[in-house]
Design a protein around this motif. Structure first.
Motif, mmCIF file in Angstrom:
data_model
loop_
_atom_site.group_PDB
_atom_site.id
_atom_site.type_symbol
_atom_site.label_atom_id
_atom_site.label_comp_id
_atom_site.label_asym_id
_atom_site.label_seq_id
_atom_site.Cartn_x
_atom_site.Cartn_y
_atom_site.Cartn_z
ATOM 1 N N UNK A 141 0.887 -1.117 -0.122
ATOM 2 C CA UNK A 141 0.099 0.132 0.137
ATOM 3 C C UNK A 141 0.909 1.217 -0.024
ATOM 4 N N UNK A 142 1.908 1.223 0.622
ATOM 5 C CA UNK A 142 2.600 2.413 0.873
ATOM 6 C C UNK A 142 3.641 2.595 -0.405
ATOM 7 N N UNK A 143 3.971 1.447 -0.931
ATOM 8 C CA UNK A 143 4.860 1.640 -2.134
ATOM 9 C C UNK A 143 4.137 1.933 -3.202
ATOM 10 N N UNK A 172 14.579 7.362 -12.137
ATOM 11 C CA UNK A 172 13.739 8.190 -11.374
ATOM 12 C C UNK A 172 13.858 7.657 -9.708
ATOM 13 N N UNK A 173 12.582 7.774 -9.094
ATOM 14 C CA UNK A 173 12.297 7.067 -7.871
ATOM 15 C C UNK A 173 12.675 5.562 -7.730
ATOM 16 N N UNK A 174 12.284 4.759 -8.932
ATOM 17 C CA UNK A 174 12.531 3.552 -8.746
ATOM 18 C C UNK A 174 13.883 3.086 -8.648
ATOM 19 N N UNK A 175 15.019 3.809 -9.513
ATOM 20 C CA UNK A 175 16.418 3.609 -9.292
ATOM 21 C C UNK A 175 16.805 4.055 -7.857
ATOM 22 N N UNK A 176 16.509 5.249 -7.358
ATOM 23 C CA UNK A 176 16.866 6.080 -6.370
ATOM 24 C C UNK A 176 16.436 5.429 -5.107
ATOM 25 N N UNK A 177 15.204 4.930 -5.074
ATOM 26 C CA UNK A 177 14.408 4.519 -3.917
ATOM 27 C C UNK A 177 14.066 3.106 -3.877
ATOM 28 N N UNK A 178 13.544 2.756 -4.466
ATOM 29 C CA UNK A 178 12.741 1.312 -4.670
ATOM 30 C C UNK A 178 13.925 0.266 -5.030
ATOM 31 N N UNK A 179 15.072 0.372 -5.979
ATOM 32 C CA UNK A 179 15.854 -0.592 -6.184
ATOM 33 C C UNK A 179 16.751 -0.759 -4.721
ATOM 34 N N UNK A 180 17.164 0.441 -4.246
ATOM 35 C CA UNK A 180 17.876 0.474 -3.041
ATOM 36 C C UNK A 180 17.347 -0.368 -1.855
ATOM 37 N N UNK A 181 15.928 -0.090 -1.736
ATOM 38 C CA UNK A 181 15.381 -0.658 -0.611
ATOM 39 C C UNK A 181 15.239 -2.309 -0.880
#
Length: 475
Positions: free
Chosen positions: A247-249, A351-360
């Motif tokens: 839900x958050x993602x 974007x946020x996929x490379x900078x946030x989601x993938x590192x997570x």
């Protein structure tokens, strides 16, 4: 190097390892807390109260795009008839069901032929995405919207691709054959497509554990909780995964996983991408990550959404013997996906996929499991040897175990407040107990299983062990 110097060096090394374990676990749980808060905010401010199936039908019957439900099946003779009946009974204006028998060695195909009056037919694929041979296709004399595809074994991804190739509708729903979609689950999952402006390519939905539920004739009759603890622990895990993480993602536009148990996709996008990859054990995660990459490489505006309403019930491993292979496979699949798409990690192009989601994902699947497992061993040992302040070990226990209890209980409270699908107060208390007890043994065992997945990845072990099933409604 003298013995004293070696001791000092070893002590410093242990302290640095202990500190690193503490930081990684604290960071991971801190992210989970933020996700819980975001999910709570989304539920309170964005999610309208659930409508009944009749209201949904009247509201969307003219807007609903036709859907093909694809159920890959391998050795599912225990539950395939009930699952197929449930798919045929879905409350949706226009849908076809394609069951793909992926070279089962049991009686899956024979059971289907007998139960549904199947006879051989000729059906041409629009796109041949599978790499194995399709033997025969069957249609039902009693159910005109049922097609069974019999093919050579190629695992789930290949079976799903075969079904996608036979589908003729704008949307396709990929599910596990041991799952049961709620009667209005397809309508709920398809609702975002009805408001779509052309950007939406995929939708996931919340999934719950069917163990302990009463299932008759392929439909869920009564929600229940399993008598044994392993399925109960998994109920809590699924609540965290779907009602907190996804839900958050989805709200942050960083949703990276649509469960293989249920996913709704725009068929043209899947065909354009070549369908699922055949050379990974984590095809569901890899597909969504590749979907993000594909759309961003082409500089196309797109959305991947999530429906927090429960749309599907799936059978979970009833014992640890089945859980070990499943969790090791999930871990191995995550590492394969990260390796294949490593160029996206911290890449501003994505974007946020490379900078946030993938590192997570890196934190969760590369650093997280060994750091936590090692922390349980190193910090108490270092404290006992006088190499570390005992309060550091206490703090690690807090951020891992106590904090884990808080997250699980918080998600359970969120589910009870918003969805209220736990049948009674007694079952709610049983789940609350499981949310606490899972942190004392079960969680550590899961970490060990995930470490086994890491070992399998480095050994390039692509073997596949089927998860033992007892059949839907029998656990």
């Amino acid at each position: 190097m003298s013995w004293e110097q070696f001791q000092i060096l070893a002590a410093n090394g242990i302290m640095w390892v202990a500190f690193a374990c503490f930081i990684i676990v604290a960071l991971r749980n801190g992210i989970s807390l933020i996700q819980l808060l975001i999910a709570a905010w989304v539920f309170v401010t964005r999610v309208r109260p659930s409508e009944g199936a009749r209201d949904l039908w009247h509201r969307y019957a003219d807007l609903a795009l036709p859907i093909t439900v694809i159920a890959p099946a391998f050795n599912e003779e225990l539950s395939i008839v009930q699952s197929t009946k449930a798919l045929l009974a879905l409350e949706y204006p226009e849908h076809e069901v394609i069951v793909v028998n992926d070279g089962s060695s049991d009686s899956t195909l024979d059971v289907l032929i007998e139960a549904f009056g199947m006879e051989e037919t000729q059906r041409t694929q629009i796109a041949a995405l599978q790499v194995t041979e399709v033997y025969r296709t069957f249609h039902s004399r009693r159910y005109p919207n049922l097609l069974v595809v019999d093919k050579e074994n190629g695992r789930k991804a290949d079976a799903a691709n075969a079904g996608i190739g036979f589908a003729r509708t704008p949307l396709v729903c990929i599910i596990d054959a041991d799952s049961i979609i709620e009667p209005d689950g397809l309508l709920r999952a398809a609702e975002p497509f009805m408001y779509d402006d052309g950007r939406l390519v995929a939708v996931g939905g919340a999934i719950r554990i069917a163990n302990g539920c009463t299932i008759r004739g392929g439909s869920l009759q009564k929600i229940g909780i399993a008598d044994t603890m392993v399925p109960r622990f998994q109920v809590v895990e699924y609540l965290r995964a779907f009602l907190m993480n996804r839900v958050a993602n989805a709200h942050m536009n960083t949703l990276m996983l649509i469960s293989g148990a249920f996913g709704l996709f725009r068929r043209s996008t899947l065909v354009e991408m070549g369908g699922y990859r055949h050379d990974t054990v984590g095809e569901d995660l890899e597909l969504v990550v590749r979907m993000h990459r594909h759309m961003r490489d082409q500089k196309r505006d797109y959305r991947i959404d999530f429906v927090p309403d429960i749309v599907c019930w799936t059978e979970a491993p009833a014992e640890l013997d089945g859980l070990d292979n499943q969790r090791a496979r999930w871990q191995q699949g995550a590492l394969e996906t990260l390796q294949r798409h490593r160029g996206m990690i911290l890449n501003p192009r994505y974007g946020r996929i490379g900078l946030l989601a993938m590192p997570q994902i890196v934190l969760e699947d590369i650093f997280g499991p060994p750091a936590e497992l090692l922390g349980y061993l190193v910090l108490p040992a270092a404290a006992l040897l006088g190499l570390l302040d005992p309060m550091m070990a206490v703090a690690f226990f807090f951020v891992s175990v106590v904090f884990g209890c808080v997250l699980s209980l918080g998600t359970l409270a969120l589910e009870e407040q918003q969805l209220r699908r736990t049948p009674n107060a007694k079952d709610l208390l049983r789940l609350g107990a499981a949310a606490v007890l899972e942190n004392f043994g079960y969680r550590q065992i899961n970490l060990w299983y995930r470490m086994a997945g890491i070992r399998r990845y480095f050994r390039n072990d692509t073997s596949w062990a089927a998860v033992p099933r007892v059949g839907l409604g029998k656990s």
